[in-house]
Design a protein around this motif. Structure first.
Motif, PDB file in Angstrom:
ATOM      1  N   MET A   1     -17.729   6.254  -1.069  1.00 44.22           N
ATOM      2  CA  MET A   1     -16.669   6.158  -0.081  1.00 44.22           C
ATOM      3  C   MET A   1     -16.324   7.535   0.457  1.00 44.22           C
ATOM      4  N   THR A   2     -15.997   7.587   1.680  1.00 37.52           N
ATOM      5  CA  THR A   2     -15.620   8.851   2.293  1.00 37.52           C
ATOM      6  C   THR A   2     -14.107   9.001   2.257  1.00 37.52           C
ATOM      7  N   PRO A   3     -13.596  10.245   2.335  1.00 34.00           N
ATOM      8  CA  PRO A   3     -12.148  10.440   2.364  1.00 34.00           C
ATOM      9  C   PRO A   3     -11.477   9.717   3.526  1.00 34.00           C
ATOM     10  N   ALA A   4     -12.231   9.454   4.612  1.00 34.98           N
ATOM     11  CA  ALA A   4     -11.662   8.750   5.756  1.00 34.98           C
ATOM     12  C   ALA A   4     -11.316   7.314   5.383  1.00 34.98           C
ATOM     13  N   ALA A   5     -11.970   6.786   4.328  1.00 36.94           N
ATOM     14  CA  ALA A   5     -11.713   5.415   3.894  1.00 36.94           C
ATOM     15  C   ALA A   5     -10.428   5.315   3.072  1.00 36.94           C
ATOM     16  N   ALA A   6      -9.854   6.440   2.704  1.00 35.17           N
ATOM     17  CA  ALA A   6      -8.627   6.442   1.916  1.00 35.17           C
ATOM     18  C   ALA A   6      -7.451   6.005   2.787  1.00 35.17           C
ATOM     19  N   HIS A   7      -6.470   5.440   2.149  1.00 34.70           N
ATOM     20  CA  HIS A   7      -5.262   4.993   2.853  1.00 34.70           C
ATOM     21  C   HIS A   7      -4.574   6.215   3.475  1.00 34.70           C
ATOM     22  N   PRO A   8      -4.169   6.153   4.746  1.00 33.02           N
ATOM     23  CA  PRO A   8      -3.573   7.319   5.415  1.00 33.02           C
ATOM     24  C   PRO A   8      -2.269   7.795   4.772  1.00 33.02           C
ATOM     25  N   ASP A   9      -1.478   6.870   4.234  1.00 34.23           N
ATOM     26  CA  ASP A   9      -0.242   7.289   3.565  1.00 34.23           C
ATOM     27  C   ASP A   9      -0.537   8.104   2.311  1.00 34.23           C
ATOM     28  N   LEU A  10      -1.592   7.718   1.588  1.00 36.65           N
ATOM     29  CA  LEU A  10      -1.964   8.472   0.389  1.00 36.65           C
ATOM     30  C   LEU A  10      -2.526   9.842   0.744  1.00 36.65           C
ATOM     31  N   ALA A  11      -3.321   9.888   1.797  1.00 39.76           N
ATOM     32  CA  ALA A  11      -3.864  11.178   2.232  1.00 39.76           C
ATOM     33  C   ALA A  11      -2.730  12.124   2.628  1.00 39.76           C
ATOM     34  N   ALA A  12      -1.730  11.599   3.326  1.00 37.03           N
ATOM     35  CA  ALA A  12      -0.575  12.420   3.711  1.00 37.03           C
ATOM     36  C   ALA A  12       0.246  12.808   2.480  1.00 37.03           C
ATOM     37  N   ALA A  13       0.384  11.888   1.530  1.00 36.44           N
ATOM     38  CA  ALA A  13       1.127  12.192   0.294  1.00 36.44           C
ATOM     39  C   ALA A  13       0.406  13.267  -0.514  1.00 36.44           C
ATOM     40  N   LEU A  14      -0.913  13.255  -0.500  1.00 34.38           N
ATOM     41  CA  LEU A  14      -1.680  14.287  -1.194  1.00 34.38           C
ATOM     42  C   LEU A  14      -1.441  15.655  -0.558  1.00 34.38           C
ATOM     43  N   ALA A  15      -1.446  15.698   0.766  1.00 31.81           N
ATOM     44  CA  ALA A  15      -1.169  16.965   1.456  1.00 31.81           C
ATOM     45  C   ALA A  15       0.240  17.459   1.128  1.00 31.81           C
ATOM     46  N   LEU A  16       1.199  16.549   1.099  1.00 38.08           N
ATOM     47  CA  LEU A  16       2.564  16.936   0.735  1.00 38.08           C
ATOM     48  C   LEU A  16       2.642  17.386  -0.720  1.00 38.08           C
ATOM     49  N   SER A  17       1.846  16.773  -1.585  1.00 38.36           N
ATOM     50  CA  SER A  17       1.832  17.179  -2.996  1.00 38.36           C
ATOM     51  C   SER A  17       1.354  18.615  -3.144  1.00 38.36           C
ATOM     52  N   ARG A  18       0.382  18.986  -2.355  1.00 39.92           N
ATOM     53  CA  ARG A  18      -0.085  20.378  -2.376  1.00 39.92           C
ATOM     54  C   ARG A  18       1.022  21.317  -1.882  1.00 39.92           C
ATOM     55  N   THR A  50       0.081  -2.417   0.010  1.00 47.12           N
ATOM     56  CA  THR A  50      -1.214  -2.535  -0.653  1.00 47.12           C
ATOM     57  C   THR A  50      -1.111  -3.485  -1.843  1.00 47.12           C
ATOM     58  N   HIS A  51      -2.028  -4.445  -1.892  1.00 44.07           N
ATOM     59  CA  HIS A  51      -2.040  -5.388  -3.009  1.00 44.07           C
ATOM     60  C   HIS A  51      -3.142  -5.042  -3.999  1.00 44.07           C
ATOM     61  N   GLN A  52      -4.207  -4.436  -3.508  1.00 39.22           N
ATOM     62  CA  GLN A  52      -5.313  -4.043  -4.371  1.00 39.22           C
ATOM     63  C   GLN A  52      -5.679  -2.604  -4.029  1.00 39.22           C
ATOM     64  N   VAL A  53      -5.714  -1.767  -5.040  1.00 37.02           N
ATOM     65  CA  VAL A  53      -5.956  -0.338  -4.831  1.00 37.02           C
ATOM     66  C   VAL A  53      -7.459  -0.072  -4.909  1.00 37.02           C
ATOM     67  N   ALA A  54      -7.987   0.540  -3.863  1.00 36.22           N
ATOM     68  CA  ALA A  54      -9.408   0.893  -3.812  1.00 36.22           C
ATOM     69  C   ALA A  54      -9.682   2.097  -4.707  1.00 36.22           C
ATOM     70  N   ALA A  55     -10.941   2.286  -5.035  1.00 42.24           N
ATOM     71  CA  ALA A  55     -11.323   3.382  -5.925  1.00 42.24           C
ATOM     72  C   ALA A  55     -10.934   4.741  -5.339  1.00 42.24           C
ATOM     73  N   ILE A  56     -11.144   4.930  -4.052  1.00 41.85           N
ATOM     74  CA  ILE A  56     -10.791   6.209  -3.431  1.00 41.85           C
ATOM     75  C   ILE A  56      -9.292   6.440  -3.486  1.00 41.85           C
ATOM     76  N   ASP A  57      -8.531   5.368  -3.357  1.00 45.63           N
ATOM     77  CA  ASP A  57      -7.074   5.499  -3.436  1.00 45.63           C
ATOM     78  C   ASP A  57      -6.633   5.828  -4.855  1.00 45.63           C
ATOM     79  N   ARG A  58      -7.304   5.256  -5.852  1.00 46.40           N
ATOM     80  CA  ARG A  58      -6.993   5.599  -7.249  1.00 46.40           C
ATOM     81  C   ARG A  58      -7.269   7.078  -7.505  1.00 46.40           C
ATOM     82  N   THR A  59      -8.341   7.581  -6.916  1.00 49.12           N
ATOM     83  CA  THR A  59      -8.668   8.997  -7.065  1.00 49.12           C
ATOM     84  C   THR A  59      -7.565   9.862  -6.446  1.00 49.12           C
ATOM     85  N   LEU A  60      -7.098   9.481  -5.272  1.00 49.41           N
ATOM     86  CA  LEU A  60      -6.019  10.236  -4.629  1.00 49.41           C
ATOM     87  C   LEU A  60      -4.726  10.149  -5.436  1.00 49.41           C
ATOM     88  N   LEU A  61      -4.427   8.975  -5.965  1.00 44.32           N
ATOM     89  CA  LEU A  61      -3.227   8.819  -6.795  1.00 44.32           C
ATOM     90  C   LEU A  61      -3.308   9.691  -8.050  1.00 44.32           C
TER      91      LEU A  61
END
Length: 106
Positions: A1-18, A50-61
């Protein structure tokens, strides 16, 4: 999976976490609180939509969680520094008081 496949809210939350870690490292607690509030809203949005968390989203979490732990450690470090400074100030105040009392007796 590519990072583009990650949920946009999680990608933004990751940037905020940094950004949270950077604010904690600088001791900017007010900025950190604002960033954390924005991040919380993104995480709530992800959770509610989200009802089911994808693998890429688990990685971001997982990465968000690790960054959060790092920020907490940095905040604890700054808290200990402030506590030490307060202890040293209290010792100084006691010394000044003791000196003033003894000087008046002479």
């Amino acid at each position: 999976m590519t990072p583009a496949a990650a949920h946009p809210d999680l990608a933004a939350a990751l940037a905020l976490s940094r950004a949270v870690v950077a604010a904690a490292d600088q001791g900017d607690m007010q900025g950190l609180a604002q960033l954390d509030a924005r991040r919380l809203q993104l995480l709530k949005s992800f959770r509610s939509g989200t009802h089911q968390v994808a693998a890429i989203d688990r990685t971001l979490l997982q990465e968000i969680s690790e960054l959060n732990e790092r920020a907490l450690g940095l905040m604890e470090h700054h808290r200990r520094i402030k506590a030490r400074e307060l202890d040293l100030a209290a010792v100084g105040r006691r010394a000044v008081t003791a000196y003033a009392v003894n000087r008046q007796r002479r």
